[in-house]
Scaffold this motif. Structure first.
Motif, PDB file in Angstrom:
ATOM      1  N   PRO A 147      16.627  32.682  13.507  1.00 33.55           N
ATOM      2  CA  PRO A 147      16.512  32.014  14.797  1.00 33.55           C
ATOM      3  C   PRO A 147      15.888  30.631  14.620  1.00 33.55           C
ATOM      4  CG  PRO A 147      15.588  34.239  14.881  1.00 33.55           C
ATOM      5  CD  PRO A 147      15.846  33.931  13.441  1.00 33.55           C
ATOM      6  N   ASN A 148      16.222  29.717  15.523  1.00 35.65           N
ATOM      7  CA  ASN A 148      15.634  28.373  15.468  1.00 35.65           C
ATOM      8  C   ASN A 148      14.118  28.475  15.465  1.00 35.65           C
ATOM      9  OD1 ASN A 148      18.055  26.997  15.376  1.00 35.65           O
ATOM     10  ND2 ASN A 148      18.256  26.953  17.602  1.00 35.65           N
ATOM     11  N   PRO A 149      13.444  27.663  14.646  1.00 31.46           N
ATOM     12  CA  PRO A 149      13.973  26.550  13.845  1.00 31.46           C
ATOM     13  C   PRO A 149      14.338  26.916  12.409  1.00 31.46           C
ATOM     14  CG  PRO A 149      11.607  26.443  13.810  1.00 31.46           C
ATOM     15  CD  PRO A 149      11.963  27.669  14.620  1.00 31.46           C
ATOM     16  N   GLN A 150      14.447  28.219  12.084  1.00 32.69           N
ATOM     17  CA  GLN A 150      14.758  28.602  10.701  1.00 32.69           C
ATOM     18  C   GLN A 150      16.112  28.052  10.265  1.00 32.69           C
ATOM     19  OE1 GLN A 150      14.239  32.757   9.618  1.00 32.69           O
ATOM     20  NE2 GLN A 150      12.683  33.049  11.186  1.00 32.69           N
ATOM     21  N   GLY A 151      17.157  28.351  11.039  1.00 30.35           N
ATOM     22  CA  GLY A 151      18.496  27.914  10.668  1.00 30.35           C
ATOM     23  C   GLY A 151      18.990  28.595   9.399  1.00 30.35           C
ATOM     24  N   TYR A 152      20.030  28.007   8.797  1.00 27.91           N
ATOM     25  CA  TYR A 152      20.661  28.569   7.600  1.00 27.91           C
ATOM     26  C   TYR A 152      20.030  27.941   6.370  1.00 27.91           C
ATOM     27  CZ  TYR A 152      24.250  30.011   4.283  1.00 27.91           C
ATOM     28  OH  TYR A 152      24.901  30.555   3.210  1.00 27.91           O
ATOM     29  N   GLN A 153      19.546  28.785   5.428  1.00 31.97           N
ATOM     30  CA  GLN A 153      18.848  28.271   4.263  1.00 31.97           C
ATOM     31  C   GLN A 153      19.201  29.073   3.015  1.00 31.97           C
ATOM     32  OE1 GLN A 153      14.636  27.302   4.607  1.00 31.97           O
ATOM     33  NE2 GLN A 153      14.679  27.732   6.799  1.00 31.97           N
ATOM     34  N   TRP A 154      19.129  28.373   1.877  1.00 26.39           N
ATOM     35  CA  TRP A 154      19.203  29.046   0.583  1.00 26.39           C
ATOM     36  C   TRP A 154      17.870  29.726   0.318  1.00 26.39           C
ATOM     37  CZ3 TRP A 154      16.368  27.341  -3.911  1.00 26.39           C
ATOM     38  CH2 TRP A 154      16.669  28.049  -5.078  1.00 26.39           C
ATOM     39  N   VAL A 155      17.919  30.984  -0.160  1.00 25.15           N
ATOM     40  CA  VAL A 155      16.709  31.774  -0.405  1.00 25.15           C
ATOM     41  C   VAL A 155      16.340  31.793  -1.884  1.00 25.15           C
ATOM     42  CG1 VAL A 155      15.690  34.077  -0.259  1.00 25.15           C
ATOM     43  CG2 VAL A 155      17.103  33.206   1.619  1.00 25.15           C
ATOM     44  N   GLY A 156      17.330  32.034  -2.752  1.00 27.35           N
ATOM     45  CA  GLY A 156      17.043  32.113  -4.180  1.00 27.35           C
ATOM     46  C   GLY A 156      18.218  32.691  -4.944  1.00 27.35           C
ATOM     47  N   ASP A 157      18.043  32.861  -6.238  1.00 26.25           N
ATOM     48  CA  ASP A 157      19.081  33.400  -7.118  1.00 26.25           C
ATOM     49  C   ASP A 157      18.473  34.421  -8.073  1.00 26.25           C
ATOM     50  OD1 ASP A 157      21.044  31.614  -6.088  1.00 26.25           O
ATOM     51  OD2 ASP A 157      20.350  30.049  -7.466  1.00 26.25           O
ATOM     52  N   HIS A 158      19.266  35.449  -8.411  1.00 24.72           N
ATOM     53  CA  HIS A 158      18.867  36.434  -9.413  1.00 24.72           C
ATOM     54  C   HIS A 158      20.007  36.606 -10.409  1.00 24.72           C
ATOM     55  CE1 HIS A 158      15.563  38.828  -7.047  1.00 24.72           C
ATOM     56  NE2 HIS A 158      15.294  37.544  -7.144  1.00 24.72           N
ATOM     57  N   ILE A 159      19.660  37.024 -11.628  1.00 23.60           N
ATOM     58  CA  ILE A 159      20.655  37.399 -12.631  1.00 23.60           C
ATOM     59  C   ILE A 159      20.370  38.828 -13.074  1.00 23.60           C
ATOM     60  CG2 ILE A 159      19.338  36.492 -14.603  1.00 23.60           C
ATOM     61  CD1 ILE A 159      22.114  35.615 -15.746  1.00 23.60           C
ATOM     62  N   ARG A 160      21.436  39.607 -13.348  1.00 26.28           N
ATOM     63  CA  ARG A 160      21.265  41.038 -13.611  1.00 26.28           C
ATOM     64  C   ARG A 160      22.187  41.510 -14.742  1.00 26.28           C
ATOM     65  NH1 ARG A 160      24.435  44.746 -12.604  1.00 26.28           N
ATOM     66  NH2 ARG A 160      25.590  43.623 -10.983  1.00 26.28           N
ATOM     67  N   PRO A 161      21.704  41.572 -15.993  1.00 30.23           N
ATOM     68  CA  PRO A 161      22.462  42.259 -17.043  1.00 30.23           C
ATOM     69  C   PRO A 161      22.319  43.771 -16.882  1.00 30.23           C
ATOM     70  CG  PRO A 161      20.408  41.408 -17.924  1.00 30.23           C
ATOM     71  CD  PRO A 161      20.475  40.941 -16.495  1.00 30.23           C
ATOM     72  N   ARG A 162      23.393  44.495 -17.221  1.00 28.31           N
ATOM     73  CA  ARG A 162      23.332  45.967 -17.104  1.00 28.31           C
ATOM     74  C   ARG A 162      24.142  46.619 -18.217  1.00 28.31           C
ATOM     75  NH1 ARG A 162      25.384  50.223 -12.887  1.00 28.31           N
ATOM     76  NH2 ARG A 162      26.491  48.548 -11.824  1.00 28.31           N
ATOM     77  N   VAL A 163      23.601  47.700 -18.779  1.00 35.93           N
ATOM     78  CA  VAL A 163      24.299  48.499 -19.786  1.00 35.93           C
ATOM     79  C   VAL A 163      24.412  49.928 -19.269  1.00 35.93           C
ATOM     80  CG1 VAL A 163      23.536  47.098 -21.738  1.00 35.93           C
ATOM     81  CG2 VAL A 163      22.152  49.044 -21.005  1.00 35.93           C
ATOM     82  N   ARG A 164      25.407  50.647 -19.768  1.00 35.48           N
ATOM     83  CA  ARG A 164      25.555  52.051 -19.388  1.00 35.48           C
ATOM     84  C   ARG A 164      25.892  52.896 -20.606  1.00 35.48           C
ATOM     85  NH1 ARG A 164      30.635  54.515 -18.408  1.00 35.48           N
ATOM     86  NH2 ARG A 164      32.418  53.132 -18.750  1.00 35.48           N
ATOM     87  N   VAL A 165      25.661  54.185 -20.480  1.00 31.52           N
ATOM     88  CA  VAL A 165      26.032  55.130 -21.524  1.00 31.52           C
ATOM     89  C   VAL A 165      27.554  55.232 -21.552  1.00 31.52           C
ATOM     90  CG1 VAL A 165      25.965  57.554 -22.216  1.00 31.52           C
ATOM     91  CG2 VAL A 165      23.882  56.430 -21.394  1.00 31.52           C
ATOM     92  N   PRO A 166      28.197  54.960 -22.686  1.00 34.77           N
ATOM     93  CA  PRO A 166      29.668  54.994 -22.750  1.00 34.77           C
ATOM     94  C   PRO A 166      30.220  56.389 -22.463  1.00 34.77           C
ATOM     95  CG  PRO A 166      28.734  53.863 -24.668  1.00 34.77           C
ATOM     96  CD  PRO A 166      27.592  54.523 -23.958  1.00 34.77           C
ATOM     97  N   ASP A 167      31.438  56.418 -21.934  1.00 27.52           N
ATOM     98  CA  ASP A 167      32.097  57.690 -21.641  1.00 27.52           C
ATOM     99  C   ASP A 167      32.244  58.553 -22.893  1.00 27.52           C
ATOM    100  OD1 ASP A 167      32.367  56.953 -18.980  1.00 27.52           O
ATOM    101  OD2 ASP A 167      34.367  56.101 -19.266  1.00 27.52           O
ATOM    102  N   SER A 168      32.390  57.895 -24.050  1.00 25.77           N
ATOM    103  CA  SER A 168      32.616  58.644 -25.293  1.00 25.77           C
ATOM    104  C   SER A 168      31.430  59.520 -25.681  1.00 25.77           C
ATOM    105  CB  SER A 168      32.929  57.669 -26.437  1.00 25.77           C
ATOM    106  OG  SER A 168      31.839  56.777 -26.640  1.00 25.77           O
TER     107      SER A 168
END
Length: 276
Positions: A98-119
Protein backbone atom coordinates in the motif's frame (compact mmCIF):
# COMPACT_ATOMS: atom_id res chain seq x y z
CA UNK A 1 29.89 -39.91 -6.89
CA UNK A 2 27.95 -41.67 -4.11
CA UNK A 3 30.63 -40.74 -1.55
CA UNK A 4 30.77 -37.11 -2.75
CA UNK A 5 27.01 -36.61 -2.42
CA UNK A 6 26.97 -38.32 0.99
CA UNK A 7 29.81 -36.09 2.25
CA UNK A 8 27.94 -32.98 1.01
CA UNK A 9 24.90 -34.02 3.05
CA UNK A 10 26.92 -34.56 6.24
CA UNK A 11 28.89 -31.31 6.02
CA UNK A 12 25.77 -29.22 5.47
CA UNK A 13 23.90 -30.81 8.35
CA UNK A 14 26.78 -29.96 10.73
CA UNK A 15 26.68 -26.40 9.70
CA UNK A 16 15.11 -16.03 10.08
CA UNK A 17 12.66 -17.09 8.54
CA UNK A 18 14.23 -16.98 5.12
CA UNK A 19 11.25 -18.32 3.23
CA UNK A 20 8.91 -15.68 4.63
CA UNK A 21 5.96 -14.88 2.41
CA UNK A 22 7.96 -14.95 -0.82
CA UNK A 23 8.26 -18.67 -1.61
CA UNK A 24 5.57 -20.47 0.36
CA UNK A 25 6.27 -24.01 -0.78
CA UNK A 26 7.02 -27.45 0.65
CA UNK A 27 9.68 -28.90 -1.63
CA UNK A 28 9.67 -32.36 -3.17
CA UNK A 29 12.91 -34.30 -3.59
CA UNK A 30 13.02 -34.30 -7.42
CA UNK A 31 15.46 -32.04 -9.23
CA UNK A 32 15.01 -30.48 -12.67
CA UNK A 33 16.22 -32.78 -15.49
CA UNK A 34 19.65 -32.01 -16.98
CA UNK A 35 19.41 -29.42 -19.74
CA UNK A 36 15.91 -28.34 -18.66
CA UNK A 37 14.94 -25.01 -17.11
CA UNK A 38 11.99 -24.54 -14.75
CA UNK A 39 10.58 -21.01 -14.53
CA UNK A 40 8.11 -20.35 -11.71
CA UNK A 41 6.13 -17.36 -10.52
CA UNK A 42 5.24 -17.33 -6.80
CA UNK A 43 2.35 -14.92 -6.09
CA UNK A 44 1.49 -14.34 -2.42
CA UNK A 45 -0.98 -11.76 -1.13
CA UNK A 46 -1.23 -11.05 2.62
CA UNK A 47 -4.91 -10.38 3.26
CA UNK A 48 -4.48 -9.91 7.01
CA UNK A 49 -0.95 -9.25 8.25
CA UNK A 50 1.07 -6.99 10.50
CA UNK A 51 0.13 -3.30 10.84
CA UNK A 52 1.63 -0.28 12.60
CA UNK A 53 -0.02 0.62 15.93
CA UNK A 54 -3.15 2.76 15.71
CA UNK A 55 -2.31 6.46 15.82
CA UNK A 56 1.35 5.91 14.92
CA UNK A 57 2.89 8.30 12.42
CA UNK A 58 5.62 5.82 11.48
CA UNK A 59 5.49 3.82 8.25
CA UNK A 60 7.49 1.00 9.84
CA UNK A 61 7.14 -1.66 12.51
CA UNK A 62 9.32 -1.63 15.60
CA UNK A 63 12.06 -3.64 13.83
CA UNK A 64 12.26 -1.09 10.98
CA UNK A 65 10.41 -3.20 8.38
CA UNK A 66 7.29 -2.44 6.39
CA UNK A 67 4.06 -3.96 7.77
CA UNK A 68 2.99 -6.97 5.70
CA UNK A 69 -0.74 -6.18 5.61
CA UNK A 70 -1.96 -6.06 1.98
CA UNK A 71 1.49 -6.66 0.53
CA UNK A 72 1.62 -8.53 -2.79
CA UNK A 73 4.83 -10.55 -3.15
CA UNK A 74 5.90 -11.68 -6.62
CA UNK A 75 8.90 -13.99 -6.79
CA UNK A 76 10.51 -15.25 -9.99
CA UNK A 77 12.28 -18.60 -9.53
CA UNK A 78 14.53 -19.90 -12.32
CA UNK A 79 15.96 -23.40 -11.82
CA UNK A 80 18.46 -25.05 -14.15
CA UNK A 81 19.11 -28.79 -14.15
CA UNK A 82 22.76 -29.74 -14.72
CA UNK A 83 22.93 -33.48 -13.98
CA UNK A 84 20.35 -36.13 -12.98
CA UNK A 85 21.12 -35.26 -9.32
CA UNK A 86 22.12 -31.55 -9.30
CA UNK A 87 20.32 -28.26 -10.05
CA UNK A 88 20.74 -24.55 -9.26
CA UNK A 89 17.90 -22.11 -8.55
CA UNK A 90 17.83 -18.30 -8.61
CA UNK A 91 15.13 -16.25 -6.83
CA UNK A 92 14.22 -12.62 -7.51
CA UNK A 93 11.96 -11.23 -4.76
CA UNK A 94 9.68 -8.21 -5.25
CA UNK A 95 6.91 -6.60 -3.21
CA UNK A 96 4.01 -4.26 -3.99
CA UNK A 97 2.54 -2.68 -0.87
CA UNK A 98 0.00 0.00 0.00
CA UNK A 99 1.09 3.60 -0.56
CA UNK A 100 3.70 4.85 0.04
CA UNK A 101 5.42 1.43 -0.25
CA UNK A 102 4.64 0.88 -3.93
CA UNK A 103 6.45 -1.75 -6.03
CA UNK A 104 10.00 -2.53 -4.90
CA UNK A 105 12.81 -5.00 -5.37
CA UNK A 106 13.33 -6.99 -2.15
CA UNK A 107 16.40 -9.15 -2.78
CA UNK A 108 17.88 -12.20 -4.49
CA UNK A 109 18.76 -15.74 -3.38
CA UNK A 110 20.69 -18.58 -5.03
CA UNK A 111 19.94 -22.25 -4.27
CA UNK A 112 22.12 -25.23 -5.30
CA UNK A 113 20.48 -28.60 -4.63
CA UNK A 114 21.56 -32.25 -4.85
CA UNK A 115 19.46 -35.39 -4.54
CA UNK A 116 19.98 -39.10 -4.02
CA UNK A 117 20.06 -40.64 -7.54
CA UNK A 118 17.34 -43.08 -8.55
CA UNK A 119 20.01 -45.74 -9.09
CA UNK A 120 20.56 -45.94 -5.33
CA UNK A 121 17.00 -47.27 -4.98
CA UNK A 122 16.28 -45.62 -1.63
CA UNK A 123 12.75 -46.25 -0.27
CA UNK A 124 12.11 -42.48 -0.01
CA UNK A 125 13.14 -39.47 -2.08
CA UNK A 126 15.91 -37.44 -0.45
CA UNK A 127 17.57 -34.19 -1.47
CA UNK A 128 19.33 -31.25 0.13
CA UNK A 129 19.26 -27.56 -0.81
CA UNK A 130 21.34 -24.63 0.43
CA UNK A 131 19.67 -21.26 -0.17
CA UNK A 132 21.71 -18.11 0.48
CA UNK A 133 21.11 -14.47 -0.30
CA UNK A 134 20.23 -10.91 0.54
CA UNK A 135 16.99 -9.10 1.32
CA UNK A 136 16.68 -5.37 1.99
CA UNK A 137 16.40 -4.28 5.63
CA UNK A 138 12.96 -2.63 5.13
CA UNK A 139 11.59 -6.10 4.34
CA UNK A 140 13.68 -8.26 6.69
CA UNK A 141 15.86 -7.13 9.64
CA UNK A 142 18.13 -10.10 8.85
CA UNK A 143 19.59 -9.07 5.51
CA UNK A 144 22.06 -11.90 4.75
CA UNK A 145 20.81 -15.42 5.44
CA UNK A 146 21.44 -19.08 4.72
CA UNK A 147 18.83 -21.85 4.69
CA UNK A 148 19.80 -25.53 4.93
CA UNK A 149 16.83 -27.62 3.76
CA UNK A 150 16.87 -31.42 3.86
CA UNK A 151 13.94 -32.79 1.83
CA UNK A 152 12.30 -36.18 2.31
CA UNK A 153 9.22 -37.30 0.39
CA UNK A 154 7.25 -40.39 -0.59
CA UNK A 155 4.36 -41.26 -2.92
CA UNK A 156 2.13 -44.00 -1.43
CA UNK A 157 -0.46 -44.80 -4.09
CA UNK A 158 -2.83 -41.81 -3.88
CA UNK A 159 -1.08 -40.26 -0.87
CA UNK A 160 1.91 -37.93 -1.02
CA UNK A 161 4.02 -37.03 2.03
CA UNK A 162 6.87 -34.48 2.22
CA UNK A 163 8.95 -33.24 5.15
CA UNK A 164 11.41 -30.31 5.01
CA UNK A 165 13.17 -29.91 8.41
CA UNK A 166 14.84 -26.63 7.40
CA UNK A 167 17.49 -24.78 9.40
CA UNK A 168 17.93 -21.00 9.02
CA UNK A 169 21.03 -18.94 9.83
CA UNK A 170 21.35 -15.15 9.82
CA UNK A 171 24.75 -13.57 9.09
CA UNK A 172 23.69 -9.92 9.40
CA UNK A 173 20.88 -8.72 11.62
CA UNK A 174 19.30 -9.23 15.05
CA UNK A 175 19.03 -13.03 14.70
CA UNK A 176 22.78 -13.60 14.31
CA UNK A 177 23.10 -14.46 18.01
CA UNK A 178 20.39 -17.13 17.74
CA UNK A 179 22.53 -19.39 15.58
CA UNK A 180 20.56 -22.07 13.74
CA UNK A 181 16.78 -21.73 13.85
CA UNK A 182 14.38 -24.60 13.13
CA UNK A 183 11.74 -24.03 10.42
CA UNK A 184 9.92 -27.30 9.68
CA UNK A 185 7.63 -27.60 6.64
CA UNK A 186 5.27 -30.54 6.03
CA UNK A 187 2.86 -31.52 3.25
CA UNK A 188 0.25 -34.28 3.27
CA UNK A 189 -1.77 -34.61 0.06
CA UNK A 190 -4.21 -36.98 -1.63
CA UNK A 191 -4.88 -37.48 -5.34
CA UNK A 192 -8.63 -36.89 -5.76
CA UNK A 193 -8.29 -37.58 -9.51
CA UNK A 194 -5.32 -38.40 -11.78
CA UNK A 195 -4.85 -34.64 -12.26
CA UNK A 196 -6.15 -33.00 -9.06
CA UNK A 197 -4.42 -33.27 -5.69
CA UNK A 198 -5.70 -31.77 -2.44
CA UNK A 199 -3.55 -31.43 0.64
CA UNK A 200 -2.57 -29.59 3.79
CA UNK A 201 0.75 -27.72 4.00
CA UNK A 202 2.34 -26.62 7.26
CA UNK A 203 4.98 -23.91 7.71
CA UNK A 204 6.68 -23.25 11.03
CA UNK A 205 9.52 -21.18 12.46
CA UNK A 206 9.96 -22.12 16.09
CA UNK A 207 13.26 -20.51 17.10
CA UNK A 208 16.77 -21.51 18.08
CA UNK A 209 17.39 -25.28 17.92
CA UNK A 210 18.82 -25.15 21.47
CA UNK A 211 15.62 -23.63 22.90
CA UNK A 212 12.40 -22.83 21.08
CA UNK A 213 10.69 -19.44 21.31
CA UNK A 214 7.47 -19.04 23.33
CA UNK A 215 4.50 -20.20 21.26
CA UNK A 216 3.18 -16.64 20.81
CA UNK A 217 6.46 -15.64 19.11
CA UNK A 218 6.65 -18.68 16.83
CA UNK A 219 5.35 -18.72 13.27
CA UNK A 220 2.78 -21.45 12.70
CA UNK A 221 0.82 -21.47 9.45
CA UNK A 222 -1.53 -24.07 7.92
CA UNK A 223 -2.32 -23.95 4.20
CA UNK A 224 -5.08 -26.06 2.61
CA UNK A 225 -3.93 -26.28 -1.01
CA UNK A 226 -4.54 -27.91 -4.38
CA UNK A 227 -2.12 -29.01 -7.09
CA UNK A 228 -3.40 -29.45 -10.64
CA UNK A 229 -1.63 -31.29 -13.45
CA UNK A 230 -1.92 -29.29 -16.68
CA UNK A 231 0.69 -31.53 -18.33
CA UNK A 232 4.27 -32.78 -17.78
CA UNK A 233 5.79 -29.34 -18.46
CA UNK A 234 3.54 -27.42 -16.05
CA UNK A 235 3.20 -26.95 -12.28
CA UNK A 236 0.29 -25.28 -10.52
CA UNK A 237 -0.40 -24.85 -6.80
CA UNK A 238 -2.98 -22.70 -5.03
CA UNK A 239 -3.69 -22.34 -1.32
CA UNK A 240 -4.99 -20.17 1.52
CA UNK A 241 -2.73 -19.77 4.55
CA UNK A 242 -4.14 -19.47 8.06
CA UNK A 243 -1.85 -18.17 10.81
CA UNK A 244 -2.23 -19.95 14.16
CA UNK A 245 -0.13 -17.66 16.40
CA UNK A 246 0.16 -13.92 17.01
CA UNK A 247 3.61 -13.95 15.39
CA UNK A 248 2.17 -15.17 12.08
CA UNK A 249 0.31 -13.27 9.35
CA UNK A 250 -3.31 -14.29 9.88
CA UNK A 251 -4.49 -14.78 6.27
CA UNK A 252 -2.48 -15.35 3.09
CA UNK A 253 -3.45 -16.36 -0.45
CA UNK A 254 -0.74 -18.01 -2.52
CA UNK A 255 -0.30 -19.41 -6.03
CA UNK A 256 2.61 -21.01 -7.89
CA UNK A 257 2.68 -21.31 -11.69
CA UNK A 258 5.64 -23.09 -13.29
CA UNK A 259 6.70 -24.03 -16.82
CA UNK A 260 9.59 -26.24 -17.98
CA UNK A 261 11.70 -25.32 -21.02
CA UNK A 262 14.59 -27.02 -22.80
CA UNK A 263 16.75 -24.02 -23.65
CA UNK A 264 19.93 -26.12 -23.53
CA UNK A 265 18.54 -28.87 -25.72
CA UNK A 266 17.96 -31.56 -23.12
CA UNK A 267 17.77 -35.05 -24.62
CA UNK A 268 16.17 -36.55 -21.53
CA UNK A 269 13.31 -34.07 -21.15
CA UNK A 270 11.48 -33.27 -17.94
CA UNK A 271 10.87 -35.97 -15.37
CA UNK A 272 7.22 -37.01 -15.25
CA UNK A 273 5.79 -38.42 -12.03
CA UNK A 274 2.76 -40.69 -12.23
CA UNK A 275 0.63 -42.00 -9.39
CA UNK A 276 -1.37 -45.19 -9.07
Amino acid sequence: MRHAVGLFFLLALEQLNAQGNYEVQVYGSDTVAPGSTMMELHSNFTVDGSTVPAGSKSLFLADGTYPTNHQEHETVEITQGWTPWFETGLYIFTSAGPNPQGYQWVGDHIRPRVRVPDSWKWPVGVSLSLEAGYQRAVFSPDTWTLEIRPIIDKQLRRWYLAFNPALDRSFHGPSVSKGLEFSPNVKIAYNLTPKLQFGLEYYGSVGDITGFDPLRDQQQQFVPAIDYDFGPNWEFNFGVGLGATSGTDHLLVKAILGRRFNFLGSKTGPKVTTTN
